[in-house]
Design a protein around this motif. Structure first.
Motif, short mmCIF file in Angstrom:
data_model
loop_
_atom_site.label_atom_id
_atom_site.label_comp_id
_atom_site.label_asym_id
_atom_site.label_seq_id
_atom_site.Cartn_x
_atom_site.Cartn_y
_atom_site.Cartn_z
N THR A 8 32.27 -10.88 13.26
CA THR A 8 32.19 -12.01 12.34
C THR A 8 33.46 -12.85 12.42
O THR A 8 34.51 -12.35 12.81
CB THR A 8 31.99 -11.53 10.89
OG1 THR A 8 33.07 -10.66 10.53
CG2 THR A 8 30.67 -10.79 10.73
N GLY A 9 33.31 -14.12 12.09
CA GLY A 9 34.45 -15.02 12.05
C GLY A 9 34.66 -15.84 13.32
O GLY A 9 35.56 -16.67 13.37
N MET A 10 33.83 -15.63 14.33
CA MET A 10 33.96 -16.42 15.56
C MET A 10 33.27 -17.77 15.36
O MET A 10 32.13 -17.81 14.90
CB MET A 10 33.31 -15.71 16.75
CG MET A 10 33.96 -14.43 17.16
SD MET A 10 33.27 -13.76 18.71
CE MET A 10 31.54 -13.56 18.30
N THR A 11 33.98 -18.85 15.70
CA THR A 11 33.41 -20.18 15.52
C THR A 11 33.41 -21.03 16.79
O THR A 11 32.81 -22.09 16.79
CB THR A 11 34.18 -20.95 14.43
OG1 THR A 11 35.56 -21.04 14.81
CG2 THR A 11 34.06 -20.25 13.08
N CYS A 12 34.10 -20.56 17.83
CA CYS A 12 34.23 -21.39 19.03
C CYS A 12 34.49 -20.53 20.26
O CYS A 12 34.67 -19.31 20.15
CB CYS A 12 35.36 -22.40 18.86
SG CYS A 12 36.99 -21.61 18.70
N GLN A 13 34.54 -21.17 21.42
CA GLN A 13 34.80 -20.44 22.66
C GLN A 13 36.22 -19.86 22.68
O GLN A 13 36.46 -18.84 23.32
CB GLN A 13 34.58 -21.34 23.88
CG GLN A 13 33.11 -21.61 24.15
CD GLN A 13 32.33 -20.35 24.39
OE1 GLN A 13 32.75 -19.45 25.11
NE2 GLN A 13 31.15 -20.26 23.78
N GLY A 14 37.15 -20.48 21.96
CA GLY A 14 38.49 -19.91 21.85
C GLY A 14 38.45 -18.56 21.15
O GLY A 14 39.17 -17.63 21.54
N CYS A 15 37.59 -18.44 20.15
CA CYS A 15 37.42 -17.16 19.45
C CYS A 15 36.83 -16.12 20.40
O CYS A 15 37.27 -14.97 20.41
CB CYS A 15 36.49 -17.33 18.25
SG CYS A 15 37.10 -18.41 16.95
N VAL A 16 35.86 -16.54 21.20
CA VAL A 16 35.24 -15.63 22.17
C VAL A 16 36.30 -15.12 23.14
O VAL A 16 36.35 -13.92 23.44
CB VAL A 16 34.09 -16.33 22.92
CG1 VAL A 16 33.61 -15.50 24.10
CG2 VAL A 16 32.94 -16.64 21.97
N LYS A 17 37.16 -16.00 23.61
CA LYS A 17 38.22 -15.60 24.54
C LYS A 17 39.19 -14.63 23.88
O LYS A 17 39.62 -13.65 24.49
CB LYS A 17 38.97 -16.82 25.06
CG LYS A 17 38.17 -17.63 26.04
CD LYS A 17 38.94 -18.84 26.52
CE LYS A 17 38.08 -19.70 27.42
NZ LYS A 17 38.76 -20.90 27.88
N ALA A 18 39.53 -14.89 22.61
CA ALA A 18 40.46 -14.01 21.89
C ALA A 18 39.86 -12.61 21.71
O ALA A 18 40.55 -11.60 21.92
CB ALA A 18 40.83 -14.62 20.54
N VAL A 19 38.58 -12.55 21.36
CA VAL A 19 37.91 -11.26 21.18
C VAL A 19 37.81 -10.54 22.51
O VAL A 19 38.10 -9.34 22.61
CB VAL A 19 36.52 -11.45 20.53
CG1 VAL A 19 35.69 -10.18 20.61
CG2 VAL A 19 36.66 -11.90 19.09
N THR A 20 37.42 -11.26 23.56
CA THR A 20 37.29 -10.66 24.89
C THR A 20 38.62 -10.10 25.37
O THR A 20 38.68 -8.97 25.89
CB THR A 20 36.74 -11.69 25.89
OG1 THR A 20 35.49 -12.18 25.42
CG2 THR A 20 36.57 -11.10 27.27
N ARG A 21 39.68 -10.84 25.17
CA ARG A 21 41.01 -10.39 25.59
C ARG A 21 41.43 -9.14 24.80
O ARG A 21 41.92 -8.17 25.38
CB ARG A 21 42.02 -11.52 25.39
CG ARG A 21 43.41 -11.23 25.92
CD ARG A 21 44.33 -12.43 25.77
NE ARG A 21 43.72 -13.31 24.83
CZ ARG A 21 43.57 -14.64 24.87
NH1 ARG A 21 44.00 -15.27 25.67
NH2 ARG A 21 42.97 -15.37 24.01
N ALA A 22 41.22 -9.16 23.49
CA ALA A 22 41.60 -8.02 22.65
C ALA A 22 40.82 -6.77 23.04
O ALA A 22 41.40 -5.68 23.17
CB ALA A 22 41.36 -8.35 21.18
#
Length: 68
Positions: A8-22
């Motif tokens: 939850t809390g993802m709103t954009c592709q930047g969020c997707v990248k941050a989650v993927t990296r983590a």
């Protein structure tokens, strides 16, 4: 083996990248796919469920494991 998590809390592709990296740090070598619209992360490979949830929450998002 595929593991699924609600994110939850993802709103954009930047969020997707941050989650993927983590998650990549918590599950090195695993294949990671994130669906922004559905809020679902899938990991193909072996990953510690608690470590993945912690990595996502440490990155600023909500997370929980989904049933297999």
């Amino acid at each position: 083996m595929t593991q699924r998590f609600s994110v939850t809390g993802m709103t954009c592709q930047g969020c997707v990248k941050a989650v993927t990296r983590a998650v990549g740090h918590a599950a090195p070598g695993a294949r990671i796919a994130v669906n922004l619209e559905r809020g679902v992360l899938e990991i193909e490979g072996k990953a510690d469920e608690r470590a993945v949830v912690k990595a996502i929450t440490d990155a600023g998002f909500g997370a929980s494991a989904l049933p297999a």
